[in-house]
Design a protein around this motif. Structure first.
Motif, PDB file in Angstrom:
ATOM      1  N   ALA A  50       0.838  -1.208   0.000  1.00  0.00           N
ATOM      2  CA  ALA A  50       0.000   0.000   0.000  1.00  0.00           C
ATOM      3  C   ALA A  50       0.870   1.253   0.000  1.00  0.00           C
ATOM      4  CB  ALA A  50      -0.933  -0.003   1.199  1.00  0.00           C
ATOM      5  N   ALA A  51       1.982   1.225   0.738  1.00  0.00           N
ATOM      6  CA  ALA A  51       2.890   2.372   0.763  1.00  0.00           C
ATOM      7  C   ALA A  51       3.518   2.608  -0.604  1.00  0.00           C
ATOM      8  CB  ALA A  51       3.979   2.157   1.814  1.00  0.00           C
ATOM      9  N   ILE A  52       3.891   1.531  -1.279  1.00  0.00           N
ATOM     10  CA  ILE A  52       4.481   1.668  -2.615  1.00  0.00           C
ATOM     11  C   ILE A  52       3.449   2.235  -3.587  1.00  0.00           C
ATOM     12  CG2 ILE A  52       5.404   0.372  -4.576  1.00  0.00           C
ATOM     13  CD1 ILE A  52       6.668  -1.533  -2.467  1.00  0.00           C
ATOM     14  N   ILE A  53       2.254   1.706  -3.549  1.00  0.00           N
ATOM     15  CA  ILE A  53       1.195   2.199  -4.449  1.00  0.00           C
ATOM     16  C   ILE A  53       0.871   3.651  -4.149  1.00  0.00           C
ATOM     17  CG2 ILE A  53      -1.253   1.942  -5.012  1.00  0.00           C
ATOM     18  CD1 ILE A  53      -0.804  -1.111  -4.639  1.00  0.00           C
ATOM     19  N   TYR A  54       0.787   4.010  -2.869  1.00  0.00           N
ATOM     20  CA  TYR A  54       0.485   5.391  -2.493  1.00  0.00           C
ATOM     21  C   TYR A  54       1.581   6.343  -2.954  1.00  0.00           C
ATOM     22  CZ  TYR A  54      -0.659   9.481   0.261  1.00  0.00           C
ATOM     23  OH  TYR A  54      -0.963  10.756   0.630  1.00  0.00           O
ATOM     24  N   THR A  55       2.837   5.906  -2.867  1.00  0.00           N
ATOM     25  CA  THR A  55       3.953   6.768  -3.257  1.00  0.00           C
ATOM     26  C   THR A  55       3.938   7.072  -4.748  1.00  0.00           C
ATOM     27  OG1 THR A  55       5.285   5.911  -1.454  1.00  0.00           O
ATOM     28  CG2 THR A  55       6.462   6.995  -3.229  1.00  0.00           C
ATOM     29  N   VAL A  56       3.627   6.094  -5.570  1.00  0.00           N
ATOM     30  CA  VAL A  56       3.624   6.330  -7.015  1.00  0.00           C
ATOM     31  C   VAL A  56       2.280   6.818  -7.527  1.00  0.00           C
ATOM     32  CG1 VAL A  56       5.477   4.688  -7.413  1.00  0.00           C
ATOM     33  CG2 VAL A  56       3.115   3.917  -7.555  1.00  0.00           C
ATOM     34  N   SER A  57       1.271   6.793  -6.683  1.00  0.00           N
ATOM     35  CA  SER A  57      -0.065   7.227  -7.070  1.00  0.00           C
ATOM     36  C   SER A  57      -0.128   8.746  -7.237  1.00  0.00           C
ATOM     37  CB  SER A  57      -1.070   6.792  -5.993  1.00  0.00           C
ATOM     38  OG  SER A  57      -2.267   7.490  -6.114  1.00  0.00           O
ATOM     39  N   PRO A  58      -0.900   9.226  -8.212  1.00  0.00           N
ATOM     40  CA  PRO A  58      -1.048  10.674  -8.364  1.00  0.00           C
ATOM     41  C   PRO A  58      -1.978  11.291  -7.313  1.00  0.00           C
ATOM     42  CG  PRO A  58      -2.314   9.537 -10.042  1.00  0.00           C
ATOM     43  CD  PRO A  58      -1.553   8.487  -9.282  1.00  0.00           C
ATOM     44  N   VAL A  59      -2.709  10.479  -6.583  1.00  0.00           N
ATOM     45  CA  VAL A  59      -3.618  10.976  -5.551  1.00  0.00           C
ATOM     46  C   VAL A  59      -2.864  11.021  -4.226  1.00  0.00           C
ATOM     47  CG1 VAL A  59      -5.778  10.555  -4.330  1.00  0.00           C
ATOM     48  CG2 VAL A  59      -5.579   9.974  -6.751  1.00  0.00           C
ATOM     49  N   ASP A  60      -2.806  12.191  -3.595  1.00  0.00           N
ATOM     50  CA  ASP A  60      -2.073  12.375  -2.348  1.00  0.00           C
ATOM     51  C   ASP A  60      -2.905  13.149  -1.345  1.00  0.00           C
ATOM     52  OD1 ASP A  60       0.310  11.112  -2.941  1.00  0.00           O
ATOM     53  OD2 ASP A  60       1.243  12.906  -3.743  1.00  0.00           O
ATOM     54  N   LEU A  61      -2.536  13.018  -0.065  1.00  0.00           N
ATOM     55  CA  LEU A  61      -3.150  13.845   0.968  1.00  0.00           C
ATOM     56  C   LEU A  61      -2.657  15.281   0.868  1.00  0.00           C
ATOM     57  CD1 LEU A  61      -2.910  11.467   4.058  1.00  0.00           C
ATOM     58  CD2 LEU A  61      -4.926  12.003   2.708  1.00  0.00           C
TER      59      LEU A  61
END
Length: 105
Positions: A50-61
């Motif tokens: 999940a951390a890897i996907i979140y890091t490369v994802s264009p959607v961020d907090l």
């Protein structure tokens, strides 16, 4: 300070945060051998992915020039994975091994 100095300071800060995020991402990928081990709970393995996907994802907090959320999530995933590995007695060094390497000059 003039505008050029602020731009240089901003660019240095952005490069520093990108560098930290990249180092953490590399550490997460290096920890993948712990991911295939059966002694590590599934939730810790899922947190890493999940951390890897979140890091490369264009959607961020936070907006993308601010990588603090990515860095924090990667650090959380690494700490969780390594804590689970230590609890399972898998991977890494034991306390006795780390003490002996500290005593050796």
């Amino acid at each position: 300070m003039d505008t050029t100095a602020w731009l240089i300071i901003g660019a240095v800060l952005v490069l520093l945060t990108v560098g930290i995020a990249a180092v953490l991402l590399v550490r997460v990928f290096r920890a993948r051998k712990l991911l295939v081990d059966a002694g590590i709970p599934l939730q810790n393995k899922a947190l890493v992915w999940a951390a890897i996907i979140y890091t490369v994802s264009p959607v961020d907090l936070l907006p993308d020039p601010v990588y603090l959320d990515d860095i924090g999530f990667l650090m959380l995933a690494l700490r969780s994975l390594h804590a689970a590995a230590r609890a399972a007695g898998v991977g890494g060094r034991t306390e006795q091994q780390s003490e002996s390497t500290r005593l050796v000059p």
